[in-house]
Write a protein that holds these residues in place. Sequence first.
Motif, PDB file in Angstrom:
ATOM      1  N   ALA A 269      10.783  11.182   8.341  1.00  0.00           N
ATOM      2  CA  ALA A 269       9.565  11.082   9.139  1.00  0.00           C
ATOM      3  C   ALA A 269       9.806  11.528  10.584  1.00  0.00           C
ATOM      4  O   ALA A 269       8.878  11.981  11.267  1.00  0.00           O
ATOM      5  CB  ALA A 269       9.046   9.646   9.124  1.00  0.00           C
ATOM      6  N   TRP A 286       6.033  11.192  11.893  1.00  0.00           N
ATOM      7  CA  TRP A 286       5.312  10.778  10.703  1.00  0.00           C
ATOM      8  C   TRP A 286       5.665   9.317  10.400  1.00  0.00           C
ATOM      9  O   TRP A 286       6.530   8.713  11.028  1.00  0.00           O
ATOM     10  CB  TRP A 286       5.701  11.635   9.492  1.00  0.00           C
ATOM     11  N   VAL A 288       5.482   6.422   6.724  1.00  0.00           N
ATOM     12  CA  VAL A 288       5.019   6.120   5.365  1.00  0.00           C
ATOM     13  C   VAL A 288       3.697   5.372   5.491  1.00  0.00           C
ATOM     14  O   VAL A 288       3.608   4.411   6.266  1.00  0.00           O
ATOM     15  CB  VAL A 288       6.058   5.282   4.609  1.00  0.00           C
ATOM     16  N   PHE A 324       3.164  10.874   3.279  1.00  0.00           N
ATOM     17  CA  PHE A 324       3.353  10.671   4.717  1.00  0.00           C
ATOM     18  C   PHE A 324       2.019  10.821   5.439  1.00  0.00           C
ATOM     19  O   PHE A 324       1.147  11.589   5.020  1.00  0.00           O
ATOM     20  CB  PHE A 324       4.318  11.709   5.306  1.00  0.00           C
TER      21      PHE A 324
END
Length: 512
Positions: A269, A286, A288, A324
């Motif tokens: 991420a 990014w 989750v 994501f």
Amino acid sequence: VDEEYRQIMISARELSPESLPSRIWINEHLTYTHGYGVCLGPVNQISPEGLPEFFIKDIPPASNFNLSVSEPAIYYGEARAEYAVVNTASKEFDYPSGDENVYTSYRGTGGVRISNNLLKLLFALRFGEMKLLFSKDIGSQSKILFYRQIRERLNKAAPFLQFESDPYLVINQAGKLIWIIDGYCLSDLYPYAAKTGNFNYIRNSIKATVDAYNGTVRLYVSDPRDPIILTYQKIFPKIFHGLEEMPPDLREHIRYPAALMSIQAQIYATYHMTDPQVFYNKEDLWRVPLRTAAGSAIPMEPYYTIMKLAGVGEKEEFILMAPFTPAKKENMISWMAARCDGPQYGKLLVYNFPKQKLVYGPQQIESRIDQDAEISKQLTLWDQGGSRVIRGSMLVIPVDQSLLFVQPLYLEASGGGLPELKRIIVVYGNVIVMEENLELCLKSIFGNRPGESGSAQKSGAPIVSANLKELARQANEHFSKAQRSLGKGDWSAFGEEMRAASDLIKRLSNAK
């Protein structure tokens, strides 16, 4: 299953000592020594009552398919299990049959034989139980089985490895029950690496198997490039095996570990940014995405599914998938897939969505579901009067250039009981539908004009043009043919029909 590639759920019937009618020493250690059998069923089929369909069920295990369990007794498993003494004068309970019980004697290779009084004394001291020394039920042929909980057993066998908390069960070609569990090499000393928890180095270097009947442990090296496991191999040359030595019927069932992918997704991420300036300023972080569970928002866990990967796959395959979203937004920006089958095992793919186009994320979809008047009204009605609604995991399914979101709804009695699958919610584009099953959801989506509410509770027929009706009819026809091809195991025809249906879905979504 019957030559058809299926994703299934399997659960072992393990012994629960806490539930014994009388927890005396003989019952806990000599009579009730093991669990018995499994339940196995497909992930995408339910009974008319909303309960799971079973390919293997009942006691003893029975199946109408080409599946059998030759040795259903489970002496080694996930559940908390203390030592058991087998081959004694006390009969071992196997399973109930009508008004009588069926008993057995252990015939496996596990355990240590208590062949003399000295061993009895030593084990009595080891487990702090003098009954092991004085019991008349224990003879020279008796054996004691201990370290029967899988992780405890593996930690004793290889304390220098870290094992996952989620082993899974496999029925091998001979019908025996085998546990598979992922093992890791960890370190907190890797130079210039950030820590995740208490480590900054992790490799899924081991696939371990444990025989549920004999307790036999095998350690297979799944990552021969890991220098740490290569060093352990040199230190203990006899306890490790190459992954190619794993029996083929077990190797077909290895899967990419979800725990590892969760860590990789967390790191990726940030480290997907390859431009130094963008990375330094953290301009494109990014995360989750979150999902709603029990009234609170929690990160989505990676989930397994069977699908064809765009651009790389020739046929459907078993994958592990994680989406994501941008760090401070809820729209979908990308998704990652880990391949689990054959020579492609372990390869990671990332599919990016165009930043200039809005693609709804899982939490936005859940908010849209909550805002649908008809669906919200139905959920409120169910979630009272002695019952509660359980919202299942949100599945994100790529379809051509679009996404299909699928969420199951379960209904459970407040006092506890068997949750029943009552509805499926599907979101595609601007259409939200709730029906009794996925097929009805797809038919409802195909029959609705984009932008029009498609709640299952809505009365009245959808108003669509003749052209849209024809596209919907054709898409549904191709989807039905694909399902029939899937049932016959004709993967080529299945792929062609699904591609045709996907093209028509795309035309429907673009229709004005």
